[in-house]
Design a protein around this motif. Structure first.
Motif, PDB file in Angstrom:
ATOM      1  N   SER A 256      45.117  84.660  43.661  1.00  0.00           N
ATOM      2  CA  SER A 256      44.404  84.123  44.821  1.00  0.00           C
ATOM      3  C   SER A 256      45.341  83.866  45.989  1.00  0.00           C
TER       4      SER A 256
ATOM      5  N   VAL B 299      34.010  86.200  52.688  1.00  0.00           N
ATOM      6  CA  VAL B 299      34.593  85.485  51.550  1.00  0.00           C
ATOM      7  C   VAL B 299      35.167  84.147  52.031  1.00  0.00           C
TER       8      VAL B 299
ATOM      9  N   SER C 293      39.178  77.274  43.474  1.00  0.00           N
ATOM     10  CA  SER C 293      38.633  77.559  42.146  1.00  0.00           C
ATOM     11  C   SER C 293      39.687  78.164  41.234  1.00  0.00           C
TER      12      SER C 293
ATOM     13  N   ARG D  53      36.699  89.404  44.958  1.00  0.00           N
ATOM     14  CA  ARG D  53      37.003  88.477  46.054  1.00  0.00           C
ATOM     15  C   ARG D  53      38.335  87.782  45.818  1.00  0.00           C
ATOM     16  N   LEU D  54      38.609  87.448  44.564  1.00  0.00           N
ATOM     17  CA  LEU D  54      39.877  86.781  44.247  1.00  0.00           C
ATOM     18  C   LEU D  54      41.055  87.681  44.584  1.00  0.00           C
TER      19      LEU D  54
ATOM     20  N   TYR E 182      33.353  87.998  41.754  1.00  0.00           N
ATOM     21  CA  TYR E 182      34.357  86.932  41.875  1.00  0.00           C
ATOM     22  C   TYR E 182      35.763  87.514  41.789  1.00  0.00           C
TER      23      TYR E 182
ATOM     24  N   MET F 198      37.812  80.109  47.207  1.00  0.00           N
ATOM     25  CA  MET F 198      38.320  80.981  46.149  1.00  0.00           C
ATOM     26  C   MET F 198      39.659  80.465  45.627  1.00  0.00           C
ATOM     27  N   ARG F 199      40.506  80.042  46.521  1.00  0.00           N
ATOM     28  CA  ARG F 199      41.817  79.555  46.091  1.00  0.00           C
ATOM     29  C   ARG F 199      41.707  78.242  45.319  1.00  0.00           C
TER      30      ARG F 199
ATOM     31  N   THR G 130      41.463  87.972  48.263  1.00  0.00           N
ATOM     32  CA  THR G 130      42.015  86.741  48.831  1.00  0.00           C
ATOM     33  C   THR G 130      43.530  86.696  48.697  1.00  0.00           C
TER      34      THR G 130
END
Length: 303
Positions: A36, A187, A195, A171-172, A168, A192-193, A175
């Motif tokens: 991430s 996004v 999580s 997107r991770l 997910y 994201m970071r 990111t």
């Protein structure tokens, strides 16, 4: 029985698997965090906090819950690992502090907080009282392991699936590579970071729980034995990929099991035997010096 014969025994296989599991869980946690874009040097501290919480919670809950207490201890260790990781996330993501310094601060806390807490609760600083109900052992014959062992290997398959087969995971990875481009596609980079870093704490906390109530029956000082740093090395050696992490932790776990087996054989100096896993880890890092980390790793997001 000579050394070669000892390497083909059930006892060695059990030692090998038990050496792999905390490294594997912790490295998978680091995988999510660093993919991430957030460096997580705090993994070793997260193991310690998870181990301490698992043992202390189990001991406190035993009078009322009995055999169910270690399951509550496991859950508590995961939650505390996630909570400590969340602190690292807030400092690194919201306040854009240096991620290495933030992680190092957590590791330093992990060297002092357990002693203070244990002294307050039990009057000793080096270890917690032994629990009467550790996590159960499942398996056949001598090949019996506590549930976190099975969880760890299932987590590899889950991590691979999430990373490469789910929105997910896409997107991770975006990111950690190009957060600006990911944000332009809708996004939420910060979410994201957060999580991913919290998930790293949950997995590292589980590694700690395994050490204290899945492999032993109490928390002891320096229970991680630097495992968080070896897990970071395995993450780099494994090229930040789930299957690569599995291969690297199997290698490093094998070296740890060998060091345990060699200790007392008088084949090599005892200090060299104990240092063997760490020496090989350093050598492995030298030969993987050109590993390509996620492009945005360690870079705060400004958007």
């Amino acid at each position: 029985m000579n050394l070669l014969e000892q390497l083909f025994t059930t006892a060695f296989l059990v030692t090998f698997i038990r050496s792999v599991v905390p490294l594997l869980l912790t490295a998978l946690g680091g995988l999510f965090s660093e993919r991430s874009g957030v460096v997580n040097i705090a993994l070793d501290g997260l193991i310690i906090f998870g181990a301490l919480t698992g043992a202390v919670s189990t001991k406190l809950m035993e009078p009322s819950l009995g055999a169910a207490a270690p399951w509550v201890g496991w859950l508590a260790g995961m939650l505390v690992g996630g909570l400590i990781a969340w602190i690292h996330a807030v400092v690194s993501i919201k306040y854009r502090a240096n991620q290495v310094i933030s992680g190092t601060a957590i590791n330093l806390l992990a060297t002092g907080v357990p002693a203070v807490l244990l002294t307050a609760l039990y009057g000793v600083s080096n270890e917690s009282p032994k629990v009467e109900n550790a996590l159960p052992l499942w398996g056949i014959g001598d090949l019996k392991f506590s549930p976190p062992v099975y969880f760890a290997f299932l987590a590899v398959a889950a991590a691979w699936y999430v990373m490469y087969r789910t929105p997910y995971g896409l997107r991770l990875r975006a990111t950690g590579e190009q957060p600006g481009a990911a944000a332009s596609m809708g996004v939420n980079v910060r979410r994201m970071r957060y999580s991913a870093v919290i998930l790293s704490g949950v997995l590292a906390g589980t590694a700690g729980v395994f050490l204290s109530i899945g492999n032993l029956d109490s928390y002891v000082r320096n229970i991680s034995a630097g495992g968080g740093f070896i897990a970071l090395a395995a993450l780099i050696f494994g090229q930040w990929k789930p299957l690569g992490v599995l291969a690297a932790t199997l290698l490093f776990g094998l070296l740890q099991a060998l060091s345990i087996t060699l200790d007392g054989q008088n084949l090599l100096p005892s200090t060299l035997v104990q240092a063997l896993p760490y020496l090989i880890t350093i050598i492995a890092l030298i030969f993987t010096g050109r590993s390509r980390a996620p492009k945005a790793l360690g870079t705060p997001y400004d958007g």
